[in-house]
Write a protein that holds these residues in place. Structure first.
Motif, short mmCIF file in Angstrom:
data_model
loop_
_atom_site.label_atom_id
_atom_site.label_comp_id
_atom_site.label_asym_id
_atom_site.label_seq_id
_atom_site.Cartn_x
_atom_site.Cartn_y
_atom_site.Cartn_z
N ILE A 142 7.07 10.81 5.35
CA ILE A 142 5.61 10.72 5.33
C ILE A 142 5.25 10.04 4.02
O ILE A 142 5.50 10.60 2.94
CB ILE A 142 4.96 12.11 5.42
N THR A 143 4.68 8.85 4.08
CA THR A 143 4.42 8.09 2.85
C THR A 143 3.17 8.59 2.13
O THR A 143 2.36 9.33 2.71
CB THR A 143 4.22 6.58 3.13
N GLY A 144 3.00 8.16 0.88
CA GLY A 144 1.74 8.34 0.18
C GLY A 144 0.81 7.19 0.53
O GLY A 144 1.05 6.44 1.49
N ALA A 145 -0.27 7.04 -0.24
CA ALA A 145 -1.21 5.94 -0.03
C ALA A 145 -0.51 4.64 -0.44
O ALA A 145 -0.22 4.45 -1.63
CB ALA A 145 -2.47 6.16 -0.87
N LEU A 146 -0.25 3.76 0.52
CA LEU A 146 0.61 2.60 0.24
C LEU A 146 -0.09 1.50 -0.56
O LEU A 146 0.49 0.45 -0.81
CB LEU A 146 1.19 2.06 1.54
N ASP A 147 -1.34 1.76 -1.00
CA ASP A 147 -1.95 0.82 -1.95
C ASP A 147 -1.74 1.34 -3.38
O ASP A 147 -2.40 0.90 -4.33
CB ASP A 147 -3.45 0.62 -1.66
N GLN A 148 -0.80 2.29 -3.54
CA GLN A 148 -0.42 2.76 -4.88
C GLN A 148 1.09 2.56 -5.05
O GLN A 148 1.87 2.84 -4.14
CB GLN A 148 -0.80 4.23 -5.05
N THR A 149 1.49 2.09 -6.23
CA THR A 149 2.90 1.75 -6.43
C THR A 149 3.80 2.96 -6.29
O THR A 149 4.95 2.83 -5.85
CB THR A 149 3.13 1.12 -7.81
N SER A 150 3.32 4.16 -6.66
CA SER A 150 4.16 5.35 -6.55
C SER A 150 4.59 5.56 -5.10
O SER A 150 5.75 5.88 -4.82
CB SER A 150 3.42 6.58 -7.07
N ALA A 151 3.67 5.35 -4.16
CA ALA A 151 3.98 5.53 -2.74
C ALA A 151 4.95 4.44 -2.26
O ALA A 151 5.90 4.72 -1.52
CB ALA A 151 2.70 5.50 -1.91
N VAL A 152 4.72 3.22 -2.69
CA VAL A 152 5.59 2.11 -2.29
C VAL A 152 7.01 2.34 -2.83
O VAL A 152 8.00 2.17 -2.11
CB VAL A 152 5.03 0.77 -2.82
#
Lengths: 363, 363
Positions: B195-205
Motif C-alpha cells: 500500500i503506497t503513500g502519496a506518490l507525489d511525495q518522494t518518501s512514498a516513491v
C-alpha cells in the motif's frame, strides 16, 4: 541553499530600471501610494511581474504598518498544544477566519513559560498585526510584555483588578458548571465531588464557583485540585475514592479529566452511572463519544470561539485603519493614540458564549 | 485593547531625551552599533530599561538582518497537521533545538495549497531568518516562491532535475523498505502486497522503489496507491482483498496506513500474522504499540530529523554572518552573493539517516 546565493532576489532598483522610472516612483507604486500617473503605474507593475520582485516587507511595513499576519500564542508547552485536542479545535476556527481574510496564521510555539519573553519580543517586533492569546495562567508576564500589540484573549484574563478592558472571548463557565451540578442533584445524588482544572486559570476558578453556587455547604474533602489533563484526572479520582468512598457523583472540570476519572472508576469496579455519575466539560468529540460509557458533558463551541477571537481582532484592526484614514483626510491626527499603536475608536466588546448540557450515558 | 491605545509604546526619541543624548546616538546603542563612548552606552541602556523601550524590529532588522526566528511550514492543511502525530514529533525536535538557540519557532498554518502564495509572502517578507519546510508535494509552487530564503527541507524535495543543491534531512526510505520486504520474503511469504503513500511525495516513491527492488516481478494487482492516512489504508486493504484474496503479506508505506489495513483484516476475519503478515513504516509509538496486534515496522527517528533540520539551518545562518563579518573586517565584500541573501561559504550538506526494522507481533 547554495542555489539561493547565486540567484539574488531582484531589487527595487532593478524594477525601476526595467520600468524606466526613478526608484522613488517605483517605490510609491509598490507601496500602494498615490500620485503616480497611470501609464507609469502600469510600467512598474509589469516590471514587478517580469522580474518576480517581492517587496521587502520589513521596509514596506514601516510605511503601511500592516503585515496581513496574526500571531496565535497558546501559553502552554508545545507538547501540550499537540496532546490536547482543545487547542486543535480552537486553531481550526481561527485558521478558517484568518484565511477568509487572507491573513496568515503565525503560531508561536514554546517549550514553556521561560520562552514568553522571546515570544513577546517577536510580537512587539513588528511581524504581525495583532495577537490571539489563549490558555493564559494567572502569573504569566506575557500580557504586560505585549502592551501595545492589539490582542484578543481566549478565556477571560485573570489579572488582579479585573480584565482591565481587555477584549476576550469566553464561554459561560460558571453557568455551565451550575447546570451540570444541578442536574446531578436532580438525579438524587448527594455526595457530589468536583475535580477542578488548573486553578491559576479563570476557566477553572469559574467552574469551581459554579459548583459551589449549587453545593453551598460542600464537604471540602469532595473537592480535589487538578490540572485539566487525563493523568491529573486519574490521580484526583484515586484521591477522592480513598478520602470519600461514599461519593455518588463527579463533576470534572473538563472532558480529559473526566476520562481519567472514568478509567479509575472502572479499575476500582465502580459502575458508571449506577454507582457514580460523571459529567465533564467542553464536549470534545472524540474524547466524549469514545469514553466508556459515553460522557455526559457541558458543551462549549470551541471552534466558534476561535473564529470569534479572530473576527474581533480583525474588526478592531480595520477600525484602526479607518480612523487613521479619516484623521488623515481631515488633516487632523488620529482621535486617540498613534494610528498604528493599539486600537482606537470604539473598541470591540468581549463575548461570552452560552453552554449546553449534552446528555450521554455517564450521568 | 482600549488600554493599549492610552499607553503608547515609548519611542526612541523618549529614550534619547531621558538619556540626554542625540537620537542618532541612542539608535546606535540600541542597534548594537560601535563607536559610542561607554558612559553614554550605559546611560542609554538605563533609559531603555526604565522606559521599557522595545526597539521596532522591522526597523532594526533592516540594519542587523536577523530576527532570531525560524519559520516552519508543513505543506498540509492544518487539520492534517494536528491529526497526524508524525508532525507533532518532528516539531518537538525542531522546538527543542530552536529554543536551545533562543530562536522563536514560527509555525505557519494553512487551510491548504491555495494559501502557499501567502505563506511565501510572509517568508520572503523579512520576518524570519529562514524556513524549515516539510511534507512537500511534487507540484507545490512554494520552493520557487521562497527562493532567497535560507531553507532546509524535511524529506528530499522531488522537483525535476534532482534536488538542485537543496539542503534536506531524510531517512533511507528505499533501504528501509527493502529490509522490510526482504524480511517478509524470509518468512516464506510469496504474495506480498504494497500500500503506497502519496506518490507525489518522494518518501512514498522511494518506499515503492524499495519494494520493487526486492519484488522485481511483482504482480501489479498487489500494489495499491494510497495517501499515508488511516482511512486511506482501510480503503486500500479492502481493494487488495477483493483483487487478490490469496495475498499473505502487506508492506504499508506508513504506520497509520498499516493500522487501517489491520482494522480491515480483522473485519474480514484474516488472522495477523498467521494468514497475513503486516509491516508499517515510521515507528510512531502510540500507533504501533496500541495496534492489534502490535505493529512490526521500519523505524526512523522523526524527532531527531526535526532537530537536525533546525541545526543545519542555524549553522548555515551563522556561517553567513561570519562570512559577512570577515568580509567587512578585511574591507572586501562577502565572498559570494549578498551577505543577507541566502547562504554563502561552504554550504551545509544534506543528511540521510539510517532506518531499523523493529519486530513486534504483526510480522
Amino acid at each position: 541553499m547554495p542555489e539561493q546565493s547565486t540567484e539574488p532576489r531582484p531589487t527595487l532598483e532593478a524594477v525601476a530600471a526595467r520600468a524606466g522610472v526613478s526608484r522613488a516612483t517605483a517605490s510609491r507604486v509598490v507601496n500602494g501610494g498615490e500620485g503616480v500617473r497611470e501609464p507609469l503605474v502600469e510600467r512598474v507593475r509589469r516590471a514587478v511581474d517580469e522580474l518576480g520582485y517581492v517587496p521587502n516587507q520589513a521596509a514596506r511595513s514601516l510605511v503601511t504598518r500592516r503585515h496581513d499576519a496574526v500571531a496565535v500564542v497558546i501559553a502552554e508547552p508545545e507538547t501540550r498544544v499537540f496532546a490536547d485536542p482543545f487547542f486543535a479545535l480552537q486553531l481550526r476556527g481561527i485558521s478558517k477566519e484568518l484565511t477568509a481574510h487572507d491573513s496568515q496564521l503565525v503560531l508561536l510555539l514554546t517549550e514553556g513559560r521561560d520562552d514568553h519573553a522571546r515570544v513577546a519580543r517577536y510580537l512587539a517586533g513588528g511581524h504581525v498585526d495583532g495577537a490571539l492569546v489563549f490558555s493564559l495562567h494567572l502569573d504569566d508576564p506575557l500580557p504586560g510584555l505585549i502592551n501595545g500589540v492589539p490582542t484578543v484573549y481566549g478565556g477571560r484574563p485573570g489579572w488582579s483588578g479585573g480584565s482591565r478592558g481587555a477584549v476576550y472571548v469566553d464561554c459561560d463557565n460558571r453557568g455551565g458548571a451550575r447546570e451540570a451540578v444541578r442536574y446531578l442533584v436532580g438525579l438524587g445524588r448527594r455526595r457530589i465531588a468536583h475535580i477542578t482544572g488548573a486553578l491559576d486559570q479563570t476557566s477553572a476558578v469559574d467552574r469551581l464557583d459554579g459548583f459551589r453556587d449549587v453545593m453551598v455547604d460542600a464537604d471540602p474533602a469532595l473537592i480535589v485540585e487538578s490540572d485539566f489533563t487525563l493523568g491529573g484526572g486519574e490521580r484526583a479520582m484515586r484521591e477522592l475514592l480513598d478520602r470519600c468512598p461514599d461519593l455518588d457523583a463527579v463533576f470534572a472540570a473538563n472532558d480529559l479529566t473526566a476520562a481519567g476519572a472514568l478509567r479509575v472508576l472502572r479499575e476500582r469496579g465502580r459502575r458508571v452511572p449506577e454507582e457514580v455519575a460523571v459529567i465533564g466539560f467542553d464536549d470534545m468529540l472524540p474524547v466524549t463519544e469514545q469514553a466508556d460509557p459515553p460522557l455526559t458533558t457541558v458543551r462549549q463551541d470551541i471552534e466558534e470561539m476561535g473564529r470569534l477571537m479572530a473576527r474581533l481582532l480583525l474588526r478592531g484592526l480595520d477600525r484602526t485603519v479607518s480612523a487613521a484614514a479619516a484623521a488623515s483626510a481631515s488633516g487632523s491626527s488620529a482621535p486617540t493614540g498613534g494610528a498604528g499603536e493599539g486600537l482606537v475608536g470604539v473598541p470591540p466588546s468581549s463575548v461570552v458564549l452560552p453552554t449546553t448540557l449534552v446528555l450521554r450515558a455517564s450521568a
